[in-house]
Design a protein around this motif. Sequence first.
Motif, PDB file in Angstrom:
ATOM      1  N   THR A 200     -20.659  10.394 -21.915  1.00 15.53           N
ATOM      2  CA  THR A 200     -21.344  11.394 -22.754  1.00 15.53           C
ATOM      3  C   THR A 200     -22.337  12.154 -21.871  1.00 15.53           C
ATOM      4  OG1 THR A 200     -23.098   9.813 -23.294  1.00 15.53           O
ATOM      5  CG2 THR A 200     -21.251   9.952 -24.844  1.00 15.53           C
ATOM      6  N   LEU A 207     -26.122  13.615 -28.127  1.00 17.97           N
ATOM      7  CA  LEU A 207     -25.130  13.407 -27.073  1.00 17.97           C
ATOM      8  C   LEU A 207     -23.815  14.069 -27.466  1.00 17.97           C
ATOM      9  CD1 LEU A 207     -25.630   9.587 -26.314  1.00 17.97           C
ATOM     10  CD2 LEU A 207     -26.417  11.513 -24.927  1.00 17.97           C
ATOM     11  N   ILE A 283     -32.097   2.298 -26.363  1.00 15.54           N
ATOM     12  CA  ILE A 283     -31.576   2.164 -27.722  1.00 15.54           C
ATOM     13  C   ILE A 283     -30.284   2.945 -27.931  1.00 15.54           C
ATOM     14  CG2 ILE A 283     -33.808   1.724 -28.813  1.00 15.54           C
ATOM     15  CD1 ILE A 283     -33.722   4.800 -29.595  1.00 15.54           C
ATOM     16  N   ARG A 284     -29.783   3.541 -26.855  1.00 11.64           N
ATOM     17  CA  ARG A 284     -28.634   4.421 -27.037  1.00 11.64           C
ATOM     18  C   ARG A 284     -27.293   3.688 -27.106  1.00 11.64           C
ATOM     19  NH1 ARG A 284     -29.083  10.137 -24.284  1.00 11.64           N
ATOM     20  NH2 ARG A 284     -30.852  10.839 -25.486  1.00 11.64           N
ATOM     21  N   PRO A 285     -26.346   4.274 -27.843  1.00  9.13           N
ATOM     22  CA  PRO A 285     -25.063   3.581 -28.003  1.00  9.13           C
ATOM     23  C   PRO A 285     -24.316   3.367 -26.698  1.00  9.13           C
ATOM     24  CG  PRO A 285     -25.047   5.722 -29.120  1.00  9.13           C
ATOM     25  CD  PRO A 285     -26.433   5.484 -28.637  1.00  9.13           C
ATOM     26  N   GLN A 289     -21.632   0.004 -23.119  1.00  5.74           N
ATOM     27  CA  GLN A 289     -20.404   0.066 -22.333  1.00  5.74           C
ATOM     28  C   GLN A 289     -20.685  -0.001 -20.836  1.00  5.74           C
ATOM     29  OE1 GLN A 289     -18.847   3.930 -22.553  1.00  5.74           O
ATOM     30  NE2 GLN A 289     -19.859   4.478 -24.438  1.00  5.74           N
TER      31      GLN A 289
END
Lengths: 312, 312
Positions: A200, A207, A283-285, A289
């Motif tokens: 992203t 994002l 805190i980001r998604p 990953q």
Amino acid sequence: MSARLETPADYESLLAKYDTWMFDCDGVLWHGDRLIDGAVEVLSLLRSRQKKVLFVTNNATKSRKSYKGKFDQLGVEAHVDEIYGSAYAAAVYISSVIKLPKDKKVYVIGMKGMEEELRDEGVSFIGGTDPADCTTAPFSLDTFTPDPAVGAVLCGLDTAVTYTKLSKAFQYLTRADPTNPASPKNLETCAFLATNEDSTYPAGAGLLPGAGAVSAPLRYALGRDPVAIGKPNGQMLDCIRAKVPFDPARTIMIGDRLNTDILFGQNGGLGDVVGANWYYHRIRPHWSQLLPPSFPDYVTASIGDLRVVASE
Amino acid sequence: MSARLETPADYESLLAKYDTWMFDCDGVLWHGDRLIDGAVEVLSLLRSRQKKVLFVTNNATKSRKSYKGKFDQLGVEAHVDEIYGSAYAAAVYISSVIKLPKDKKVYVIGMKGMEEELRDEGVSFIGGTDPADCTTAPFSLDTFTPDPAVGAVLCGLDTAVTYTKLSKAFQYLTRADPTNPASPKNLETCAFLATNEDSTYPAGAGLLPGAGAVSAPLRYALGRDPVAIGKPNGQMLDCIRAKVPFDPARTIMIGDRLNTDILFGQNGGLGDVVGANWYYHRIRPHWSQLLPPSFPDYVTASIGDLRVVASE
């Protein structure tokens, strides 16, 4: 564990230790069109202490020249020869590392900036911003005449990506002539390159899917990964090294992403790596990953915090 | 190891053993618009022996009704209630399994056929063929007003996929309101569905990127996989079972792909699975990505070979 950078003494010790300061841009100096508070003052401070400042970005949508315009627009001092983008590094990689013959072409999934860098490096290309490829009209193999001169596919962030571009790139990466099943496979003869693999990128309010998402259909359909040029891979650092002398041990990298910036600094043997905007990013998604796991030496809430040195 | 089907006796034993014959279509009955030699005769033979014939396709670009038109055009007898497509199965899954409330909507990356199936199942949707989303014009979060009614994203093969569609879907699958970082995450509230995960599909003269390649940017950007409805997953068989009674032990599946058709038959506990067009497919690039490994019980060069029974 990473140490927190908070006091003037913390920052002063880094200033003493490092001559060359490499910065990621999107997410570190700005978010979209919003400058991060203190970024201008911090860069001025570094220049006033005679530090070498380099901007190392995976953004492949802009050439270095047009990226300079972004710095100007936001009031950040920068010079074209301080800017290293993944489109530039990819163009240098194609001309100087794989040495694509002059009569060969690159099929481009990417934007104007990538085309500018390829042109400046004397690399011929098709696709990209060509209106014939930027169309949502149906694509058919029956009316597609592949260009036998294509010897590489280069994929970067392309906000005008279409099924036509993906299909053409897929053909170039599989068979020289898709209408002839007996034609040679291109698996070895056509290089599969990506400017970068960011999942992203920060775009102002949030994002959006990154360059890695744009090349993901090809990875998935082909069952193989491209050679990625940008951070965290070494090609980007090789490209900088060829142009600017620097001592890795006296070089520091400041970035916001573990799997690009931080890993880039660590892979490249740089002195220290600093995670900027760290508390925000935690805190980001996309943090779920991160692969392989890597941690910065130091973390700071915002690069603007370095101002505490100047204000003392 | 798989056994080769070659002699009339080989085929006759299968005819005796199985009442219900499930066929994949693309790559088994036809390639693009080219009928596979003998397919019509084989289906006639099965019908003359009172076999139940079902067509089970991951093709989500056509509704069952328009898929029937493809059979008609190629001169293959078929009835709408014999056709099970992944768009239909996805629509049934949304209305009957996840039971999306009637005031909620699906954001669609897909084509007319998917929209028709959703409409027939009474599922509201946005995106898809909407010209506002089928555009290569730049997408900006600043001008995007997310629809709070979106409760699912459904992704299928879409030859008019755009960065706008991918960006909107990405927003729906991350934050309810991308302009407000405090808004709730949609990770649990918005379902991520795919009609199927085929990496490629046969399109006449060659292969083109499949539905799995179209959803790949979202997988990559989100770092998670969709619930896939089509073969090899059980949702498709559940959907058929709800409409047509059949005895799995007396059912045979004929397909050309290990990781969709063959695995579907095996996962579903069907009697036998036959790999059709096998010798042709064995040389194809997508064979390198087969995961998990599975093998058909029998293989045959072409489904048309079953004609040897009729000609005896």
